[in-house]
Motif scaffolding. Structure first.
Motif, PDB file in Angstrom:
ATOM      1  N   LYS A 166      40.476  33.998  27.908  1.00  0.00           N
ATOM      2  CA  LYS A 166      41.483  34.246  28.937  1.00  0.00           C
ATOM      3  C   LYS A 166      41.135  33.405  30.162  1.00  0.00           C
ATOM      4  CE  LYS A 166      42.506  39.118  28.195  1.00  0.00           C
ATOM      5  NZ  LYS A 166      42.370  40.483  28.707  1.00  0.00           N
ATOM      6  N   THR A 167      42.149  33.009  30.897  1.00  0.00           N
ATOM      7  CA  THR A 167      41.939  32.364  32.193  1.00  0.00           C
ATOM      8  C   THR A 167      43.132  32.719  33.067  1.00  0.00           C
ATOM      9  OG1 THR A 167      41.271  30.295  33.259  1.00  0.00           O
ATOM     10  CG2 THR A 167      43.070  30.148  31.665  1.00  0.00           C
ATOM     11  N   VAL A 168      43.095  32.315  34.317  1.00  0.00           N
ATOM     12  CA  VAL A 168      44.250  32.605  35.174  1.00  0.00           C
ATOM     13  C   VAL A 168      44.738  31.322  35.844  1.00  0.00           C
ATOM     14  CG1 VAL A 168      42.874  33.203  37.243  1.00  0.00           C
ATOM     15  CG2 VAL A 168      45.153  34.164  36.964  1.00  0.00           C
ATOM     16  N   ASP A 169      46.049  31.169  35.897  1.00  0.00           N
ATOM     17  CA  ASP A 169      46.639  30.151  36.762  1.00  0.00           C
ATOM     18  C   ASP A 169      46.811  30.836  38.115  1.00  0.00           C
ATOM     19  OD1 ASP A 169      48.440  28.710  38.305  1.00  0.00           O
ATOM     20  OD2 ASP A 169      49.368  27.798  36.531  1.00  0.00           O
ATOM     21  N   VAL A 170      45.919  30.485  39.034  1.00  0.00           N
ATOM     22  CA  VAL A 170      45.828  31.238  40.289  1.00  0.00           C
ATOM     23  C   VAL A 170      47.117  31.123  41.093  1.00  0.00           C
ATOM     24  CG1 VAL A 170      44.619  31.391  42.493  1.00  0.00           C
ATOM     25  CG2 VAL A 170      43.323  30.993  40.400  1.00  0.00           C
ATOM     26  N   GLN A 171      47.702  29.960  41.135  1.00  0.00           N
ATOM     27  CA  GLN A 171      48.895  29.779  41.973  1.00  0.00           C
ATOM     28  C   GLN A 171      50.105  30.496  41.394  1.00  0.00           C
ATOM     29  OE1 GLN A 171      48.205  28.872  44.856  1.00  0.00           O
ATOM     30  NE2 GLN A 171      46.168  28.126  44.278  1.00  0.00           N
ATOM     31  N   GLN A 172      50.190  30.524  40.044  1.00  0.00           N
ATOM     32  CA  GLN A 172      51.350  31.163  39.404  1.00  0.00           C
ATOM     33  C   GLN A 172      51.096  32.642  39.096  1.00  0.00           C
ATOM     34  OE1 GLN A 172      54.039  29.287  39.029  1.00  0.00           O
ATOM     35  NE2 GLN A 172      52.946  27.478  39.750  1.00  0.00           N
ATOM     36  N   PRO A 277      37.328  26.223  34.239  1.00  0.00           N
ATOM     37  CA  PRO A 277      38.207  27.145  33.529  1.00  0.00           C
ATOM     38  C   PRO A 277      37.542  28.517  33.377  1.00  0.00           C
ATOM     39  CG  PRO A 277      37.800  25.138  32.215  1.00  0.00           C
ATOM     40  CD  PRO A 277      36.943  25.047  33.429  1.00  0.00           C
ATOM     41  N   VAL A 278      38.306  29.570  33.345  1.00  0.00           N
ATOM     42  CA  VAL A 278      37.845  30.944  33.104  1.00  0.00           C
ATOM     43  C   VAL A 278      37.195  31.567  34.357  1.00  0.00           C
ATOM     44  CG1 VAL A 278      36.454  32.478  31.624  1.00  0.00           C
ATOM     45  CG2 VAL A 278      37.440  30.391  30.656  1.00  0.00           C
ATOM     46  N   VAL A 279      36.419  30.769  35.095  1.00  0.00           N
ATOM     47  CA  VAL A 279      35.655  31.315  36.222  1.00  0.00           C
ATOM     48  C   VAL A 279      36.559  31.944  37.294  1.00  0.00           C
ATOM     49  CG1 VAL A 279      34.153  30.617  38.156  1.00  0.00           C
ATOM     50  CG2 VAL A 279      33.550  30.018  35.799  1.00  0.00           C
ATOM     51  N   PRO A 280      37.701  31.341  37.674  1.00  0.00           N
ATOM     52  CA  PRO A 280      38.539  32.016  38.697  1.00  0.00           C
ATOM     53  C   PRO A 280      38.995  33.417  38.285  1.00  0.00           C
ATOM     54  CG  PRO A 280      39.148  29.714  38.542  1.00  0.00           C
ATOM     55  CD  PRO A 280      38.180  29.970  37.407  1.00  0.00           C
ATOM     56  N   LEU A 281      39.270  33.637  36.996  1.00  0.00           N
ATOM     57  CA  LEU A 281      39.661  34.989  36.565  1.00  0.00           C
ATOM     58  C   LEU A 281      38.471  35.930  36.695  1.00  0.00           C
ATOM     59  CD1 LEU A 281      41.729  36.941  35.438  1.00  0.00           C
ATOM     60  CD2 LEU A 281      41.104  36.221  33.123  1.00  0.00           C
ATOM     61  N   TYR A 282      37.313  35.464  36.260  1.00  0.00           N
ATOM     62  CA  TYR A 282      36.101  36.285  36.409  1.00  0.00           C
ATOM     63  C   TYR A 282      35.853  36.588  37.895  1.00  0.00           C
ATOM     64  CZ  TYR A 282      31.275  37.457  37.117  1.00  0.00           C
ATOM     65  OH  TYR A 282      30.141  38.078  37.566  1.00  0.00           O
ATOM     66  N   ILE A 283      35.967  35.566  38.748  1.00  0.00           N
ATOM     67  CA  ILE A 283      35.688  35.780  40.180  1.00  0.00           C
ATOM     68  C   ILE A 283      36.663  36.789  40.766  1.00  0.00           C
ATOM     69  CG2 ILE A 283      35.731  34.703  42.472  1.00  0.00           C
ATOM     70  CD1 ILE A 283      34.468  32.243  41.367  1.00  0.00           C
ATOM     71  N   SER A 284      37.944  36.697  40.383  1.00  0.00           N
ATOM     72  CA  SER A 284      38.902  37.625  40.997  1.00  0.00           C
ATOM     73  C   SER A 284      38.650  39.065  40.525  1.00  0.00           C
ATOM     74  CB  SER A 284      40.345  37.173  40.769  1.00  0.00           C
ATOM     75  OG  SER A 284      40.625  37.117  39.407  1.00  0.00           O
ATOM     76  N   LEU A 285      38.093  39.219  39.320  1.00  0.00           N
ATOM     77  CA  LEU A 285      37.743  40.574  38.857  1.00  0.00           C
ATOM     78  C   LEU A 285      36.449  41.071  39.513  1.00  0.00           C
ATOM     79  CD1 LEU A 285      38.580  40.246  35.047  1.00  0.00           C
ATOM     80  CD2 LEU A 285      39.863  41.533  36.754  1.00  0.00           C
ATOM     81  N   VAL A 286      35.464  40.197  39.576  1.00  0.00           N
ATOM     82  CA  VAL A 286      34.183  40.646  40.157  1.00  0.00           C
ATOM     83  C   VAL A 286      34.353  40.896  41.665  1.00  0.00           C
ATOM     84  CG1 VAL A 286      32.979  38.465  40.730  1.00  0.00           C
ATOM     85  CG2 VAL A 286      31.686  40.399  39.852  1.00  0.00           C
ATOM     86  N   PHE A 287      35.230  40.156  42.312  1.00  0.00           N
ATOM     87  CA  PHE A 287      35.499  40.422  43.738  1.00  0.00           C
ATOM     88  C   PHE A 287      36.075  41.828  43.906  1.00  0.00           C
ATOM     89  CE2 PHE A 287      35.974  36.142  46.175  1.00  0.00           C
ATOM     90  CZ  PHE A 287      34.751  35.727  45.710  1.00  0.00           C
TER      91      PHE A 287
END
Ligand code: NAD
Length: 392
Positions: A166-172, A277-287
């Motif tokens: 899984k990953t996230v498109d942060v802007q969308q 890739p993947v790290v922004p989704l992890y960061i938004s969850l861990v935040f």
């Protein structure tokens, strides 16, 4: 000109001088609220303009009253084009340091080159004689090897087999699947050449040969470990091998008589981490989890702890069984990681805003470029041309 964010994928091609100055100021104010730091008085930061390097520079200057010399790769404004955020950050830092009577100079250029190393050594010799702390905080997609003329390109890929996650498109705000093909052997070697410790060692050896390192010099570079769910793309991937090399370099420098450390820092939103890739989704969850538990930290909180409780701790520098400084102890707490793993299984596009701190992530991303700062009027005309005081 009126400056608005112009986002292309995971970068923003504009930056706001007033917003960048505001964020530098906020970091300085945070440091001023902390107890005075003892420690280094003459500090070289290689990679000084954004992220962890900028935060270390601010902590050393405003916490310990240190003179600082920065090295960064940034661009001034041109006709119709803003400067990079790191340029504006550096100008703001130098202005505030100057107002507080602190020495602050910056060399803008390619830290991988022999020429910049020679210039920095000359400045240390002329202005300070010797340096007490060398912080190596480069994050770069490429390195031109001055000896061979070869350009190495780093890639962020898994090793051995394709990685799908899984990953996230942060802007969308869309959660989707990403697949990354495994790296070739050449790509692995290239990434280690860019993000490993070779250039760090070249810096330290050049400075030692020139006699500009103090007898008790300390040097530190930064690494990341993170949870199992990012290991294939990070710790067990190309970048992880480069970090292994960096950690080996610390041991080699220690064997050559220097106090050399690698500090494993927490995941934060920086220009570099947003490209993985993947790290922004992890960061938004861990935040989300860390904010709920009151454990959240950004670069400046981490770097104050690095100086106060690790590098210059009164009872010596605490390290783990592999000799690494750990600043990721809150992020890696079992309860934090168990909560993130649970959210990771559930998160999708529909529940992203509820489960993840995606707004926090987006806000941090915009603030990297001087946008989304409280108290800044973004409709105002601002002067995009900003001088670096030390370059005048
Ligand atoms: P960043 O992108 O914010 O900063 C990179 C710095 O390197 C900037 O000052 C830039 O100007 C400078 N730079 C890049 N190429 C250069 C060159 N050729 N010459 C001179 N300067 C150059 O990155 P960051 O996230 O603060 O990363 C710094 C270190 O911290 C890296 O080793 C990174 O792996 C590590 N780290 C980052 C995180 C994270 O979550 N961001 C976590 C742990 C460790």
């Amino acid at each position: 000109m009126v400056i608005a964010p112009r986002i292309r994928g995971f970068i923003c091609t504009t930056a706001h001088p007033v917003g960048c100055a505001r964020q530098v100021h906020e970091q300085i104010e945070y440091v001023r609220r902390q107890p005075v730091l003892s420690g280094p008085k003459r500090v070289l930061v290689i990679g000084s303009s954004t992220g962890y390097g900028l935060a270390t520079r601010i902590a050393a200057a405003f916490g310990a009253g240190a003179a600082t010399l920065g090295v960064c790769f940034e661009r001034p404004a041109e006709e119709g084009r803003t400067a990079t955020a790191g340029w504006y950050n550096t100008a703001a830092f130098e202005n505030e340091a100057g107002a507080s009577g602190l020495y602050a100079k910056t060399v803008v250029g390619d830290a991988f080159s022999d020429d910049i190393k020679a210039r920095v050594i000359e400045m240390i010799r002329a202005d300070w004689g010797q340096v007490d702390l060398v912080v190596y905080s480069l994050a770069s997609p490429r390195r031109l090897d001055p000896r061979t003329g070869q350009t190495w390109m780093s890639v962020i890929k898994p090793i051995g087999e394709r990685f799908t996650s899984k990953t996230v498109d942060v802007q969308q705000s869309v959660v989707k699947e990403v697949s990354v093909e495994p790296a070739t052997e050449e790509e692995v070697a290239n990434t280690v050449a860019v993000m490993g410790g070779e250039d760090w060692a070249l810096w330290m050896d050049a400075m030692r040969a020139a006699g500009v390192l103090s007898a008790d010099v300390t040097t530190v570079a930064f690494s990341y470990i993170g949870p199992a769910l990012t290991h294939s793309i990070y710790r067990d991937g190309t970048i992880g091998l480069a970090k292994n090399h960096l950690e080996q370099t610390a041991r080699d420098l220690t064997a050559r008589g220097m106090r050399a450390y690698v500090s494993v820092n927490k995941a934060v939103v920086t220009q570099s981490s947003s490209a993985i890739p993947v790290v922004p989704l992890y960061i938004s969850l861990v935040f989300r989890v860390m904010k709920d538990k009151g454990l959240h930290e950004g670069c400046i909180e981490q770097m104050v702890r690095l100086l106060a409780d690790r590098l210059y701790a009164p009872d010596g520098t605490p390290v783990d069984e592999r000799g690494l400084i750990r600043l990721d102890e809150h992020e890696m707490r079992p309860d934090v990681q168990a909560a993130v793993a649970g959210l990771w299984r559930q998160v999708d596009t529909d529940n992203l805003a509820d489960l993840a701190d995606i707004d926090g992530y987006r806000g941090d991303f915009l603030r990297l470029f001087g946008f989304a700062s409280q108290g800044v009027d973004y409709d105002q005309d601002v002067e995009a041309q900003v001088d670096l005081p030390s370059a005048l």
